[in-house]
Design a protein around this motif. Structure first.
Motif, PDB file in Angstrom:
ATOM      1  N   ASP A 138       0.835  -1.204   0.000  1.00 59.82           N
ATOM      2  CA  ASP A 138       0.000   0.000   0.000  1.00 59.82           C
ATOM      3  C   ASP A 138       0.872   1.257   0.000  1.00 59.82           C
ATOM      4  N   HIS A 139       1.950   1.214   0.780  1.00 61.66           N
ATOM      5  CA  HIS A 139       2.873   2.358   0.843  1.00 61.66           C
ATOM      6  C   HIS A 139       3.523   2.605  -0.518  1.00 61.66           C
ATOM      7  N   GLN A 140       3.972   1.542  -1.167  1.00 65.19           N
ATOM      8  CA  GLN A 140       4.607   1.686  -2.474  1.00 65.19           C
ATOM      9  C   GLN A 140       3.607   2.179  -3.522  1.00 65.19           C
ATOM     10  N   LYS A 141       2.387   1.646  -3.488  1.00 66.93           N
ATOM     11  CA  LYS A 141       1.373   2.045  -4.461  1.00 66.93           C
ATOM     12  C   LYS A 141       1.059   3.543  -4.356  1.00 66.93           C
ATOM     13  N   LYS A 142       1.040   4.058  -3.143  1.00 61.98           N
ATOM     14  CA  LYS A 142       0.715   5.468  -2.931  1.00 61.98           C
ATOM     15  C   LYS A 142       1.918   6.377  -3.179  1.00 61.98           C
ATOM     16  N   THR A 143       3.108   5.924  -2.777  1.00 63.76           N
ATOM     17  CA  THR A 143       4.273   6.812  -2.740  1.00 63.76           C
ATOM     18  C   THR A 143       5.120   6.774  -4.004  1.00 63.76           C
ATOM     19  N   ILE A 144       5.243   5.621  -4.650  1.00 67.27           N
ATOM     20  CA  ILE A 144       6.120   5.515  -5.829  1.00 67.27           C
ATOM     21  C   ILE A 144       5.749   6.521  -6.922  1.00 67.27           C
ATOM     22  N   PRO A 145       4.474   6.649  -7.312  1.00 64.56           N
ATOM     23  CA  PRO A 145       4.156   7.649  -8.349  1.00 64.56           C
ATOM     24  C   PRO A 145       4.520   9.070  -7.923  1.00 64.56           C
ATOM     25  N   LEU A 146       4.324   9.387  -6.633  1.00 68.21           N
ATOM     26  CA  LEU A 146       4.642  10.723  -6.132  1.00 68.21           C
ATOM     27  C   LEU A 146       6.149  10.953  -6.104  1.00 68.21           C
ATOM     28  N   ALA A 147       6.895   9.923  -5.693  1.00 65.71           N
ATOM     29  CA  ALA A 147       8.358  10.041  -5.671  1.00 65.71           C
ATOM     30  C   ALA A 147       8.905  10.200  -7.091  1.00 65.71           C
ATOM     31  N   PHE A 148       8.339   9.458  -8.021  1.00 66.36           N
ATOM     32  CA  PHE A 148       8.753   9.562  -9.419  1.00 66.36           C
ATOM     33  C   PHE A 148       8.441  10.959  -9.964  1.00 66.36           C
ATOM     34  N   LEU A 149       7.303  11.518  -9.540  1.00 65.63           N
ATOM     35  CA  LEU A 149       6.931  12.876  -9.952  1.00 65.63           C
ATOM     36  C   LEU A 149       7.949  13.895  -9.465  1.00 65.63           C
ATOM     37  N   VAL A 150       8.376  13.773  -8.217  1.00 65.74           N
ATOM     38  CA  VAL A 150       9.373  14.707  -7.671  1.00 65.74           C
ATOM     39  C   VAL A 150      10.672  14.617  -8.466  1.00 65.74           C
ATOM     40  N   THR A 151      11.098  13.394  -8.781  1.00 67.00           N
ATOM     41  CA  THR A 151      12.313  13.207  -9.582  1.00 67.00           C
ATOM     42  C   THR A 151      12.173  13.850 -10.955  1.00 67.00           C
ATOM     43  N   LEU A 152      11.042  13.620 -11.602  1.00 67.30           N
ATOM     44  CA  LEU A 152      10.838  14.177 -12.944  1.00 67.30           C
ATOM     45  C   LEU A 152      10.792  15.704 -12.924  1.00 67.30           C
ATOM     46  N   VAL A 153      10.220  16.278 -11.880  1.00 66.49           N
ATOM     47  CA  VAL A 153      10.196  17.739 -11.761  1.00 66.49           C
ATOM     48  C   VAL A 153      11.618  18.277 -11.634  1.00 66.49           C
ATOM     49  N   MET A 154      12.420  17.659 -10.770  1.00 67.26           N
ATOM     50  CA  MET A 154      13.806  18.103 -10.594  1.00 67.26           C
ATOM     51  C   MET A 154      14.611  17.894 -11.868  1.00 67.26           C
ATOM     52  N   LEU A 155      14.350  16.786 -12.563  1.00 67.03           N
ATOM     53  CA  LEU A 155      15.048  16.516 -13.824  1.00 67.03           C
ATOM     54  C   LEU A 155      14.677  17.558 -14.878  1.00 67.03           C
ATOM     55  N   PHE A 156      13.400  17.897 -14.939  1.00 63.04           N
ATOM     56  CA  PHE A 156      12.939  18.902 -15.903  1.00 63.04           C
ATOM     57  C   PHE A 156      13.606  20.252 -15.639  1.00 63.04           C
ATOM     58  N   VAL A 157      13.671  20.644 -14.370  1.00 61.83           N
ATOM     59  CA  VAL A 157      14.317  21.919 -14.025  1.00 61.83           C
ATOM     60  C   VAL A 157      15.808  21.860 -14.354  1.00 61.83           C
ATOM     61  N   SER A 158      16.439  20.712 -14.112  1.00 63.06           N
ATOM     62  CA  SER A 158      17.868  20.551 -14.421  1.00 63.06           C
ATOM     63  C   SER A 158      18.123  20.719 -15.917  1.00 63.06           C
ATOM     64  N   VAL A 159      17.236  20.173 -16.726  1.00 54.78           N
ATOM     65  CA  VAL A 159      17.351  20.330 -18.176  1.00 54.78           C
ATOM     66  C   VAL A 159      17.081  21.781 -18.579  1.00 54.78           C
ATOM     67  N   LEU A 160      16.083  22.370 -17.937  1.00 56.43           N
ATOM     68  CA  LEU A 160      15.678  23.739 -18.270  1.00 56.43           C
ATOM     69  C   LEU A 160      16.798  24.755 -18.019  1.00 56.43           C
TER      70      LEU A 160
END
Length: 428
Positions: A400-422
């Motif tokens: 249950d923890h992974q189902k709820k948190t993994i998409p959110l954690a991946f979102l945080v990574t993608l946001v930081m990656l996008f800013v790094s590229v930007l």
């Protein structure tokens, strides 16, 4: 021949660490030594190992004194007044409680230890969540996201490992990521706000009793003047490191000495506090120096260059030039497959060398990696003990923890990656 031997060396290392056939320290020392002998570099082994140890020494020293510094401040009760204030401000508003949860977890995770963060934050907040009727999974998710993002700090385990594997300073690796890192923290607060809003529709209207006071009593009564000196020490240390006014290991050595003297003037107390944190500091330091042996032999023997050249002939050039970006995208999911030692000491050097063979900075691969691999990804990974500590303290199911948190954690990574590229830290 050297390239094939290098691949076998990394494969054996990954197998031994992931399958837990040996400890990371043993594998990082003995596997490359055997590979060096098979490569016919027996006489050169001492010099290659020495070279690797010399390059790793500043990082190892920094980690030891960072652990001791933040450990002493925690023992002195520096963060307890802030915890009490945060919880009083939160009251019985789910949104404020969710935001306070994120702020508290980020603050406690300054020492880089997931176990300490979970042991401090979860027991302090769990009665409040239960009293109001907030979902425990929300507590676990917010704490996980906060601690994971904070793990990118220069003295965090993944950043230290990445810097050691790439033979660069932690500031050289982290400083360009400062803006993406801060955006990542803001993203976590945004997620906490969203989760708090969702809780409002699902919880009963219950007046929160004074649960906070019963769970945030200070173990140590810290004089006000000492509290502000400790806060000033933290801010000055972080500012000095980020501004590159002094090497991080120098900063933490001095800061630790001052913190210990100010908060525990008695010699017996000083010895007791150092002993309390020695195990954690020594364990990581031994892994780092063992990694120096590993990287020293693979680079000095020519195996790393041979592997990179071999991969260069297989990977299309357009794909090779995007290795840092691909690393950033896969970094967080990689936490579910690779533990930090096997990834940063086994996979990352090869990724960096391959990127450089395509005229792309190997440091960019390291920067992309720390945006997710065992940073945002560590509190959901089944390979880290602290994940089980988190779900155990919160009383939630791992799935249950992974189902709820993994998409959110991946979102945080993608946001930081996008800013790094930007902003051009990671080029595409």
């Amino acid at each position: 021949m050297l390239g094939l031997l290098g691949v076998l060396t990394i494969a054996i290392l990954l197998f031994l660490i992931i399958s837990k056939k040996t400890s990371a320290v043993v594998a990082l020392i003995l596997v490359p030594v055997l590979a060096g002998i098979l490569a016919g570099k027996f006489e050169e082994l001492p010099s290659m190992i020495s070279s690797g140890l010399i390059s790793i020494a500043p990082t190892g020293v920094m980690f030891v004194f960072a652990i001791l510094f933040f450990g002493v401040l925690m023992d002195a009760g520096t963060f307890q007044p802030i915890i009490s204030r945060l919880l009083k401000l939160a009251g019985n508003d789910p949104v404020k409680i969710a935001l306070a949860t994120a702020a508290l977890a980020m603050m406690v995770h300054l020492d880089g230890s997931g176990a300490v963060t979970f042991l401090v934050v979860i027991p302090a907040l769990l009665p409040i969540y239960d009293q109001i009727g907030m979902n425990r999974l929300t507590l676990a998710s917010i704490v996980a996201l906060s601690a994971g993002t904070m793990n990118i700090l220069p003295w965090g385990g993944p950043t230290i490992r990445a810097a050691s594997a790439l033979d660069v300073t932690v500031t050289e690796l982290f400083n360009p990521l400062l803006i993406p890192f801060l955006v990542g923290l803001v993203t976590v607060f945004g997620i906490a706000f969203y989760l708090g809003k969702k809780e409002i529709d699902t919880i009963p209207s219950v007046e929160l009793s004074r649960v906070q006071e019963g769970n945030t009593d200070q173990k140590v009564k810290l004089p006000l003047w000492r509290f502000w000196i400790n806060i000033a020490l933290i801010l000055l240390a972080i500012l000095t490191i980020v501004m590159s006014w002094a090497p991080p290991y120098v900063v933490f050595m001095i800061a630790f000495g001052l913190a210990l003297l100010i908060n525990f003037p008695k010699v017996s107390d000083q010895k007791e506090r150092v002993d309390a944190h020695a195990k954690e500091a020594l364990l990581m330091a031994s892994i780092l120096f063992a990694a120096g042996c590993f990287t020293g032999i693979l680079k000095g023997s020519g195996m790393m260059d041979a592997m990179a050249s071999g991969i260069q002939t297989i990977i299309p050039e357009f794909l090779g030039r995007q290795l840092p970006l691909l690393t950033g995208i896969l970094a967080m999911p990689a936490s579910l497959v690779f533990d930090p030692d096997s990834f940063y000491f086994g996979i990352l050097p090869l990724l960096a060398s391959t990127a450089e063979s395509f005229q792309v900075s190997g440091i960019e691969a390291g920067q992309a990696a720390i945006l997710g691999q065992m940073t945002t990804g560590f509190p959901v990974s089944p390979l880290t003990g602290s994940t089980y500590l988190l779900i155990g303290l919160a009383g939630v199911d791992l799935g249950d923890h992974q189902k709820k948190t993994i998409p959110l954690a991946f979102l945080v990574t993608l946001v930081m990656l996008f800013v790094s590229v930007l902003i051009g830290v990671i080029r595409v």
